[in-house]
Write a protein that holds these residues in place. Structure first.
Motif, PDB file in Angstrom:
ATOM      1  N   GLY A 229       0.852  -1.188   0.000  1.00  0.00           N
ATOM      2  CA  GLY A 229       0.000   0.000   0.000  1.00  0.00           C
ATOM      3  C   GLY A 229       0.880   1.227   0.000  1.00  0.00           C
ATOM      4  O   GLY A 229       1.962   1.224   0.592  1.00  0.00           O
ATOM      5  N   SER A 230       0.423   2.278  -0.693  1.00  0.00           N
ATOM      6  CA  SER A 230       1.246   3.474  -0.822  1.00  0.00           C
ATOM      7  C   SER A 230       0.365   4.708  -0.789  1.00  0.00           C
ATOM      8  O   SER A 230      -0.536   4.879  -1.612  1.00  0.00           O
ATOM      9  N   GLY A 231       0.605   5.576   0.187  1.00  0.00           N
ATOM     10  CA  GLY A 231      -0.184   6.793   0.341  1.00  0.00           C
ATOM     11  C   GLY A 231      -0.068   7.336   1.748  1.00  0.00           C
ATOM     12  O   GLY A 231       0.670   6.807   2.578  1.00  0.00           O
ATOM     13  N   SER A 232      -0.818   8.368   2.044  1.00  0.00           N
ATOM     14  CA  SER A 232      -0.686   9.047   3.333  1.00  0.00           C
ATOM     15  C   SER A 232      -1.248   8.248   4.503  1.00  0.00           C
ATOM     16  O   SER A 232      -1.004   8.584   5.660  1.00  0.00           O
ATOM     17  N   ARG A 233      -1.980   7.151   4.230  1.00  0.00           N
ATOM     18  CA  ARG A 233      -2.514   6.313   5.312  1.00  0.00           C
ATOM     19  C   ARG A 233      -1.667   5.081   5.578  1.00  0.00           C
ATOM     20  O   ARG A 233      -2.035   4.252   6.415  1.00  0.00           O
TER      21      ARG A 233
ATOM     22  N   ASN B 116       2.418   3.055   4.210  1.00  0.00           N
ATOM     23  CA  ASN B 116       3.329   2.682   3.135  1.00  0.00           C
ATOM     24  C   ASN B 116       4.148   1.461   3.532  1.00  0.00           C
ATOM     25  O   ASN B 116       4.622   1.362   4.671  1.00  0.00           O
TER      26      ASN B 116
ATOM     27  N   ASP C 154       3.127   7.241   8.862  1.00  0.00           N
ATOM     28  CA  ASP C 154       2.652   6.449   7.719  1.00  0.00           C
ATOM     29  C   ASP C 154       3.740   5.549   7.152  1.00  0.00           C
ATOM     30  O   ASP C 154       3.495   4.795   6.206  1.00  0.00           O
TER      31      ASP C 154
ATOM     32  N   HIS D 263       2.763   6.845  -3.669  1.00  0.00           N
ATOM     33  CA  HIS D 263       2.479   7.865  -2.649  1.00  0.00           C
ATOM     34  C   HIS D 263       1.570   8.983  -3.179  1.00  0.00           C
ATOM     35  O   HIS D 263       1.761  10.167  -2.884  1.00  0.00           O
TER      36      HIS D 263
ATOM     37  N   SER E  80      -1.451  11.354  -3.207  1.00  0.00           N
ATOM     38  CA  SER E  80      -2.358  11.905  -2.202  1.00  0.00           C
ATOM     39  C   SER E  80      -3.805  11.648  -2.618  1.00  0.00           C
ATOM     40  O   SER E  80      -4.188  11.864  -3.771  1.00  0.00           O
ATOM     41  N   GLU E  81      -4.613  11.213  -1.656  1.00  0.00           N
ATOM     42  CA  GLU E  81      -6.028  10.982  -1.935  1.00  0.00           C
ATOM     43  C   GLU E  81      -6.825  12.279  -1.956  1.00  0.00           C
ATOM     44  O   GLU E  81      -7.934  12.310  -2.481  1.00  0.00           O
TER      45      GLU E  81
ATOM     46  N   GLN F  49      -3.272   3.140  -2.439  1.00  0.00           N
ATOM     47  CA  GLN F  49      -3.317   3.035  -0.985  1.00  0.00           C
ATOM     48  C   GLN F  49      -3.848   1.691  -0.499  1.00  0.00           C
ATOM     49  O   GLN F  49      -3.248   1.041   0.360  1.00  0.00           O
ATOM     50  N   ASP F  50      -4.969   1.266  -1.005  1.00  0.00           N
ATOM     51  CA  ASP F  50      -5.620   0.083  -0.444  1.00  0.00           C
ATOM     52  C   ASP F  50      -5.185  -1.224  -1.100  1.00  0.00           C
ATOM     53  O   ASP F  50      -5.074  -2.249  -0.431  1.00  0.00           O
TER      54      ASP F  50
END
Length: 265
Positions: A7-11, A13, A60, A211, A213-214, A242-243
């Motif tokens: 998973g990759s993102g602000s929630r 990694n 994160d 990474h 951003s959502e 992310q998910d």
């Protein structure tokens, strides 16, 4: 060598790099349970990991590092500054030095200094003797040193965090906008594209956009910006989200040719 993303993102990694029997987890920004579940979805148990590498101390990227390492007895590699930035982490760690390579199993690892708002952040280049993979996220500026170090890769896992227009008109307050878009923040779609334009792409087969951003970006915007830079390139442009993360991607240092058997020797 192959790689994937949990998973990759602000929630959260986590990126996995494998060569032979060596499996390195780069960051663990998910809970222990979530990490175990996502590893299982990729066909792995945490018991099969060789080590954890940490890029920097933001939550994160390190939320699950301590519990994962303790439960499975995994060594953790990070800079001393990152360890101290984790604030009294109950964790034995292997100190690494910026821009000095070291080996874990079958993989040579080079920690590369990057500009980011953390204590002693780095990103990593992995080399198994046949292939070179670069991971480059959480970087506010593309420096000449980064361009030099990330040359002649076979694959690149590259941050394209925000679209400047969406960031300026999005939900973040001005102070947070300035942090994300600043010299110690994250890479925009345009900065990521400029990075690709500047490096030697003669060996590059895979580029994974990471990474995203959502709230301040969209996958189509990131893909469109990077694709415009890669118009003359015949590799694979991929997306880590992310998910769902990114499934296993095999890296080939050289193309594989299949010849018809004519019966002659």
């Amino acid at each position: 060598m192959r790689y994937c993303s949990l998973g990759s993102g602000s929630r959260g990694n986590a990126t996995l790099v494998e060569s032979g029997r060596t499996r390195l987890l780069v960051d663990c920004g998910f809970s222990l349970r979530t990490t175990e579940q996502r590893l299982a979805a990729l066909g792995l148990s945490a018991r099969q990991l060789t080590a954890i590498l940490v890029t920097h101390e933001h939550s994160d990227h390190v939320q699950g590092v301590e519990r994962l390492a303790r439960r499975y007895g995994l060594p953790v590699f990070m800079t001393p500054g990152t360890f101290h930035g984790m604030r009294n982490a109950d964790l034995a760690f292997q100190p690494i030095e910026l821009d000095r390579c070291f080996s874990i199993g079958e993989i040579e690892v080079t920690p590369v200094a990057v500009p980011h708002d953390a204590r002693e952040p780095c990103q990593f280049i992995f080399d198994d003797g046949d292939c070179r993979l670069g991971v480059l996220t959480d970087t506010g500026t593309i420096t000449p040193w980064i361009i030099q170090r990330y040359r002649q890769l076979d694959a690149l896992f590259l941050e394209a965090n925000y679209d400047p227009h969406m960031l300026a008109n999005g939900p973040y307050p001005p102070r947070l906008q300035a942090r994300v878009g600043g010299a110690l923040g994250h890479l925009s779609n345009q900065q990521a594209a400029a990075m690709l334009a500047a490096v030697d792409r003669s060996k590059l087969r895979h580029v994974t956009i990471a990474h995203i951003s959502e709230k301040n970006n969209r996958p189509d915007l990131a893909l469109g910006e990077l694709a415009s830079t890669l118009q003359d390139w015949d590799g694979q442009l991929l997306l880590a989200v992310q998910d769902q993360g990114l499934p296993w991607q095999d890296i080939s240092a050289l193309p594989t040719y299949h010849f018809a058997d004519t019966g002659s020797r």
